[in-house]
Design a protein around this motif. Structure first.
Motif, PDB file in Angstrom:
ATOM      1  N   ALA A  12       0.779  -1.005  -0.125  1.00 29.78           N
ATOM      2  CA  ALA A  12       0.057   0.008  -0.018  1.00 29.78           C
ATOM      3  C   ALA A  12       0.776   1.030  -0.154  1.00 29.78           C
ATOM      4  CB  ALA A  12      -0.935   0.043   1.192  1.00 29.78           C
ATOM      5  N   VAL A  13       1.886   1.163   0.892  1.00 29.03           N
ATOM      6  CA  VAL A  13       2.849   2.517   0.798  1.00 29.03           C
ATOM      7  C   VAL A  13       3.522   2.491  -0.567  1.00 29.03           C
ATOM      8  CG1 VAL A  13       4.922   3.283   1.986  1.00 29.03           C
ATOM      9  CG2 VAL A  13       3.268   2.111   3.266  1.00 29.03           C
ATOM     10  N   ARG A  14       4.149   1.330  -0.815  1.00 28.33           N
ATOM     11  CA  ARG A  14       4.851   1.490  -2.474  1.00 28.33           C
ATOM     12  C   ARG A  14       3.830   2.153  -3.578  1.00 28.33           C
ATOM     13  NH1 ARG A  14       9.778   1.548  -3.399  1.00 28.33           N
ATOM     14  NH2 ARG A  14      10.472  -0.310  -2.522  1.00 28.33           N
ATOM     15  N   GLU A  15       2.379   1.408  -3.429  1.00 28.61           N
ATOM     16  CA  GLU A  15       1.600   2.052  -4.514  1.00 28.61           C
ATOM     17  C   GLU A  15       1.241   3.606  -4.094  1.00 28.61           C
ATOM     18  OE1 GLU A  15      -2.971   1.148  -5.459  1.00 28.61           O
ATOM     19  OE2 GLU A  15      -1.694  -0.623  -5.006  1.00 28.61           O
ATOM     20  N   GLN A  16       1.274   4.011  -3.067  1.00 26.89           N
ATOM     21  CA  GLN A  16       1.143   5.502  -2.907  1.00 26.89           C
ATOM     22  C   GLN A  16       2.084   6.148  -3.513  1.00 26.89           C
ATOM     23  OE1 GLN A  16      -1.862   7.028  -2.065  1.00 26.89           O
ATOM     24  NE2 GLN A  16      -2.528   5.061  -2.049  1.00 26.89           N
ATOM     25  N   PRO A  48       8.567  -2.496 -14.669  1.00 27.13           N
ATOM     26  CA  PRO A  48       7.818  -3.513 -14.394  1.00 27.13           C
ATOM     27  C   PRO A  48       6.997  -3.486 -13.193  1.00 27.13           C
ATOM     28  CG  PRO A  48      10.012  -4.049 -15.524  1.00 27.13           C
ATOM     29  CD  PRO A  48      10.287  -2.720 -15.122  1.00 27.13           C
ATOM     30  N   LEU A  49       7.769  -3.138 -12.233  1.00 25.78           N
ATOM     31  CA  LEU A  49       6.726  -2.968 -10.782  1.00 25.78           C
ATOM     32  C   LEU A  49       5.746  -2.162 -10.915  1.00 25.78           C
ATOM     33  CD1 LEU A  49       6.918  -4.254  -7.949  1.00 25.78           C
ATOM     34  CD2 LEU A  49       8.130  -2.210  -7.360  1.00 25.78           C
ATOM     35  N   VAL A  50       5.626  -0.970 -11.577  1.00 24.88           N
ATOM     36  CA  VAL A  50       4.464  -0.141 -11.735  1.00 24.88           C
ATOM     37  C   VAL A  50       3.300  -0.787 -12.546  1.00 24.88           C
ATOM     38  CG1 VAL A  50       3.672   1.947 -12.676  1.00 24.88           C
ATOM     39  CG2 VAL A  50       5.982   2.102 -11.745  1.00 24.88           C
ATOM     40  N   TYR A  51       3.727  -1.533 -13.541  1.00 27.76           N
ATOM     41  CA  TYR A  51       3.025  -2.379 -14.359  1.00 27.76           C
ATOM     42  C   TYR A  51       2.269  -3.580 -13.485  1.00 27.76           C
ATOM     43  CZ  TYR A  51       3.544  -0.025 -18.970  1.00 27.76           C
ATOM     44  OH  TYR A  51       3.736   0.650 -19.964  1.00 27.76           O
ATOM     45  N   LEU A  52       3.206  -4.015 -12.611  1.00 26.83           N
ATOM     46  CA  LEU A  52       2.640  -5.324 -11.857  1.00 26.83           C
ATOM     47  C   LEU A  52       1.604  -4.716 -10.911  1.00 26.83           C
ATOM     48  CD1 LEU A  52       3.151  -8.271 -10.781  1.00 26.83           C
ATOM     49  CD2 LEU A  52       4.628  -7.264  -9.377  1.00 26.83           C
ATOM     50  N   TYR A  53       2.041  -3.518 -10.130  1.00 25.21           N
ATOM     51  CA  TYR A  53       0.817  -2.795  -9.504  1.00 25.21           C
ATOM     52  C   TYR A  53      -0.392  -2.260  -9.914  1.00 25.21           C
ATOM     53  CZ  TYR A  53       3.818  -3.265  -5.076  1.00 25.21           C
ATOM     54  OH  TYR A  53       4.431  -3.627  -3.981  1.00 25.21           O
ATOM     55  N   LEU A  54      -0.127  -1.654 -11.039  1.00 25.02           N
ATOM     56  CA  LEU A  54      -1.158  -0.881 -11.725  1.00 25.02           C
ATOM     57  C   LEU A  54      -1.586  -1.074 -12.942  1.00 25.02           C
ATOM     58  CD1 LEU A  54       0.109   2.306  -9.594  1.00 25.02           C
ATOM     59  CD2 LEU A  54      -2.377   1.288  -9.567  1.00 25.02           C
ATOM     60  N   ASN A  55      -1.150  -2.172 -13.641  1.00 22.97           N
ATOM     61  CA  ASN A  55      -1.744  -2.945 -14.901  1.00 22.97           C
ATOM     62  C   ASN A  55      -1.177  -2.136 -16.248  1.00 22.97           C
ATOM     63  OD1 ASN A  55      -2.847  -4.832 -13.273  1.00 22.97           O
ATOM     64  ND2 ASN A  55      -4.724  -3.722 -13.027  1.00 22.97           N
TER      65      ASN A  55
END
Length: 234
Positions: A12-16, A48-55
């Protein structure tokens, strides 16, 4: 020596963090010009991590719009103390609105400029946010009328129109204030409060402005046109 292990950050923190970076890039560069590489770099993560979290970029932009819209609505609602007189409630709502948009200029640019110019589903989120604020302002106007008169005579259509006009003015003024150096949130709120409450005050007191009758308006226009003299062309 072995590799240094970094502490894993909660999802959740990483996504914010990603959303913070995305709002800044989208707000300053626009949806089309913004790149996922820039967003990932600013967030301090891999693409890739951005795409993993937010598609996808579209999903990321939608998430940004939703977050900023919810934050703005919450700021306005939290800023108003409903036990106060009607004029103070309206003032606190305007002050909260302009304070939030001035402190979050990138978020406001995403809502007011970017989301509205790229069609569905982005515009739908902003429309829903705007309708929620309009409903809130409508209730403030109804409360003001009730406070001024025990049996207010404001037609529902007129109240709805006033709320739409006030919210529209606030949106335009916020964009202007953020682009005008030296203009504070409090100054912007006071400008709109003076403009709105002067008219609302007369309306609540039963002194609405009425346009002239069509026949009188045509007569006045004819008199004005007939009295004007044209100078010969030299």
């Amino acid at each position: 020596m072995g590799a240094v292990k970094t502490k894993r950050m909660p999802r959740a923190v990483r996504e914010q963090q990603m959303l913070d970076a995305a709002v800044r890039i989208f707000g300053r560069r626009g949806y089309m010009a913004a790149s996922m590489d820039e967003i990932a770099e600013l967030a301090g993560v891999s693409k890739p991590l951005v795409y993993l979290y937010l598609n996808s970029k579209e999903s990321l932009f939608t998430a940004c719009i939703r977050r900023e819209a919810e934050a703005l609505v919450e700021a306005v609602r939290a800023g108003v103390r409903r036990e106060l007189p009607a004029d103070r409630q309206l003032w606190e709502g305007l002050d909260a609105f302009f304070t939030h948009t001035s402190r979050n200029p990138d978020g406001w640019a995403v809502l007011h400029l970017q989301a509205r110019t790229h069609g569905e589903p982005f515009a739908a989120v902003v429309t829903a946010m705007r309708e929620e604020i309009v409903v809130f302002v409508t209730q403030l106007i109804v409360d003001a009328a009730r406070e001024a008169h025990r049996d207010p005579h404001l037609p529902g259509r007129e109240v709805a129109g006033l709320a739409e006009a006030l919210v529209g003015a606030a949106e335009s003024l916020a964009a202007w204030a953020n682009a005008t150096p030296g203009t504070t949130a409090r100054q912007a709120a006071a400008t709109l409060m003076n403009f709105a409450w002067a008219g609302l005050g007369d309306l609540m007191d039963g002194r609405p402005w009425s346009p002239p009758e069509p026949d009188q308006d045509a007569q006045d226009r004819g008199q004005t046109g007939g009295s004007a003299e044209t100078s010969p062309t030299r």
